[in-house]
Design an enzyme around this catalytic site. Sequence first.
Site, PDB file in Angstrom:
ATOM      1  N   PRO A  33       0.786  -1.228   0.000  1.00  0.00           N
ATOM      2  CG  PRO A  33      -0.167  -1.141   2.114  1.00  0.00           C
ATOM      3  CD  PRO A  33       0.508  -2.084   1.151  1.00  0.00           C
ATOM      4  CG  ASN A  34      -0.375   4.413   1.109  1.00  0.00           C
ATOM      5  OD1 ASN A  34      -1.289   4.943   0.480  1.00  0.00           O
ATOM      6  ND2 ASN A  34      -0.540   3.929   2.324  1.00  0.00           N
TER       7      ASN A  34
ATOM      8  NE  ARG B 243       0.822  12.928  -2.204  1.00  0.00           N
ATOM      9  CZ  ARG B 243      -0.316  12.316  -1.991  1.00  0.00           C
ATOM     10  NH1 ARG B 243      -0.562  11.785  -0.798  1.00  0.00           N
ATOM     11  NH2 ARG B 243      -1.217  12.197  -2.926  1.00  0.00           N
TER      12      ARG B 243
ATOM     13  CE1 TYR C 142       8.852   5.233   3.226  1.00  0.00           C
ATOM     14  CE2 TYR C 142       7.353   7.085   3.031  1.00  0.00           C
ATOM     15  CZ  TYR C 142       7.765   5.943   3.685  1.00  0.00           C
ATOM     16  OH  TYR C 142       7.092   5.501   4.795  1.00  0.00           O
TER      17      TYR C 142
ATOM     18  CG  ASN D 286       8.406  -2.028   0.492  1.00  0.00           C
ATOM     19  OD1 ASN D 286       7.820  -2.156   1.579  1.00  0.00           O
ATOM     20  ND2 ASN D 286       9.005  -0.903   0.142  1.00  0.00           N
TER      21      ASN D 286
ATOM     22  CB  ALA E  14       1.461   0.134   6.473  1.00  0.00           C
TER      23      ALA E  14
ATOM     24  CD  GLU F 252      10.433  -7.568   6.120  1.00  0.00           C
ATOM     25  OE1 GLU F 252      10.415  -8.706   6.633  1.00  0.00           O
ATOM     26  OE2 GLU F 252      10.248  -6.523   6.769  1.00  0.00           O
TER      27      GLU F 252
ATOM     28  CG  HIS G 225      10.997  -2.372   4.832  1.00  0.00           C
ATOM     29  ND1 HIS G 225       9.642  -2.264   4.606  1.00  0.00           N
ATOM     30  CD2 HIS G 225      11.184  -3.532   5.493  1.00  0.00           C
ATOM     31  CE1 HIS G 225       9.044  -3.317   5.122  1.00  0.00           C
ATOM     32  NE2 HIS G 225       9.952  -4.102   5.662  1.00  0.00           N
TER      33      HIS G 225
ATOM     34  NE  ARG H 172       9.833   6.020   8.852  1.00  0.00           N
ATOM     35  CZ  ARG H 172       8.953   5.839   7.868  1.00  0.00           C
ATOM     36  NH1 ARG H 172       9.122   4.856   6.998  1.00  0.00           N
ATOM     37  NH2 ARG H 172       7.905   6.636   7.756  1.00  0.00           N
TER      38      ARG H 172
END
Length: 149
Positions: free
Chosen positions: A11-12, A19, A24, A75, A78, A99, A101, A108
């Site tokens: 997601p996203n 943005r 990112y 990835n 969330a 995995e 990221h 974070r």
Amino acid sequence: MKPAIHVLNGPNLNLLGTREPETYGRETLADIEARLTATAGAAGFDILFRQSNHEGDLVDWIQEAARTGAAIILNAGAYTHTSIALRDAISGSNAHVIEVHLSNVHAREDFRHVSLIAPVAAGVILGFGSLSYDLALHGLLAKASQPKS
Ligand code: CA2
């Protein structure tokens, strides 16, 4: 038919490059896809690159990759921190998952420090921005070229 590596994005991540560049980076998913496709192609592998905002799509795609024998660079966004369904899809299908990221999730918020995926993944790479994807691909390609022990 060439062996395939499936790169699955949660997601996203479709917003990448538009943005929050301080977290990112400025590259889009299309930029990453183009680079990975070129690297994998030179090594004789196909890349299937996908993104969805829906958990069930990711479950279906993990099962599909496992069925076809494709390794996965995942990835999960969330869902990494929340999804028992994704974890079960990996452990239940014996999918070979790296995995990844973009950000160093351990630097974070606390809720990002836990990954439900990591315990069932073959490896984890994080914190290198979009390069995390390249490092995962290089790892898979290096493994694939090792003699089987
Ligand atoms: O660092 C990563 O790759 C993450 O998987 C990214 C997820 C986040 O929830 C994970 O904790 C760590 C968020 C992806 C959102 O991507 C955006 C990209 C640009 C603008 C807004 C969101």
